[in-house]
Write an enzyme that holds these catalytic residues in place. Sequence first.
Site, PDB file in Angstrom:
ATOM      1  N   ARG A  93       1.009  -1.231  -0.164  1.00 40.30           N
ATOM      2  CA  ARG A  93       0.161   0.111  -0.171  1.00 40.30           C
ATOM      3  C   ARG A  93       1.038   1.135  -0.371  1.00 40.30           C
ATOM      4  NH1 ARG A  93      -4.528   0.698   5.010  1.00 40.30           N
ATOM      5  NH2 ARG A  93      -2.266   1.017   5.952  1.00 40.30           N
TER       6      ARG A  93
ATOM      7  N   THR B 295      -1.230   7.603  -0.716  1.00 35.82           N
ATOM      8  CA  THR B 295      -1.969   6.978  -1.639  1.00 35.82           C
ATOM      9  C   THR B 295      -3.256   6.483  -1.149  1.00 35.82           C
ATOM     10  OG1 THR B 295      -1.061   5.881  -3.207  1.00 35.82           O
ATOM     11  CG2 THR B 295      -0.989   8.158  -3.736  1.00 35.82           C
TER      12      THR B 295
ATOM     13  N   ASP C 292      -0.911  -3.691  12.983  1.00 36.78           N
ATOM     14  CA  ASP C 292       0.255  -4.037  11.679  1.00 36.78           C
ATOM     15  C   ASP C 292       0.339  -5.037  11.622  1.00 36.78           C
ATOM     16  OD1 ASP C 292       1.654  -4.917   9.273  1.00 36.78           O
ATOM     17  OD2 ASP C 292       1.700  -2.806   8.280  1.00 36.78           O
TER      18      ASP C 292
ATOM     19  N   ASP D 101       3.530  -6.778  10.478  1.00 37.58           N
ATOM     20  CA  ASP D 101       4.594  -6.822  11.305  1.00 37.58           C
ATOM     21  C   ASP D 101       4.757  -7.154  13.035  1.00 37.58           C
ATOM     22  OD1 ASP D 101       6.027  -4.585  10.170  1.00 37.58           O
ATOM     23  OD2 ASP D 101       4.714  -2.817  10.724  1.00 37.58           O
TER      24      ASP D 101
END
Length: 210
Positions: free
Chosen positions: A105, A109, A201, A204
């Site tokens: 990602r 944006t 995340d 992560d």
Amino acid sequence: MKDHLNIVRHPLVQHKLTLMRDKTTPTAVFRQLLREISQLLAYEVTRELDMTTRHIETPLAEMDAPVLAGKKMALVSILRAGNGLLDGVLELIPSARVGFIGLYRDEKTLQPVQYYFKVPTELGERLVICLDPMLATGHSAAKAVSLLKEAGADNIRFLCLLAAPEGVACMKAEHPDVPIVTAALDERLNEQGYIVPGLGDAGDRMYGTK
């Protein structure tokens, strides 16, 4: 599957998800919980599979016994976090064919950028289960499903651990024919595009990279 969104409310799923949400849960335990919960979710995402029968002989008698019909299903992981779900589902369905879609990602944006695509052949003759723990904005999931359809898939299900309303809406707008199976529908996305309350995340936390 008739519903576009299927939330698995089984007590074991919800209990393990709470442990995964806890920020004090260490990486190794997080990975193990993800493996366990993925197998529980796999039971739901594989409901209503096509069946046929095979003639076998038990120690006591002959019988026509139920078996899965058609070509072996395809499990397609959206890298890298999708591999956490893949490991558990593959233990449950070891004969499945496996594919990978590399998407990341763009943090400005929030749009997906493709860097890898390798999937099994004859997708049009297989049930395809697309795997990614987090359905946040929905852009990566929608992009992955579009790529699978371009490769011939027409029977696709999406399996995730958590979903945000924005992601569900995106998928419904772009791929209303693709059912979503998840453990929870959370409140919203924050300004950075992360699910709230979420669990952080997933990649992560799986790999200890933050």
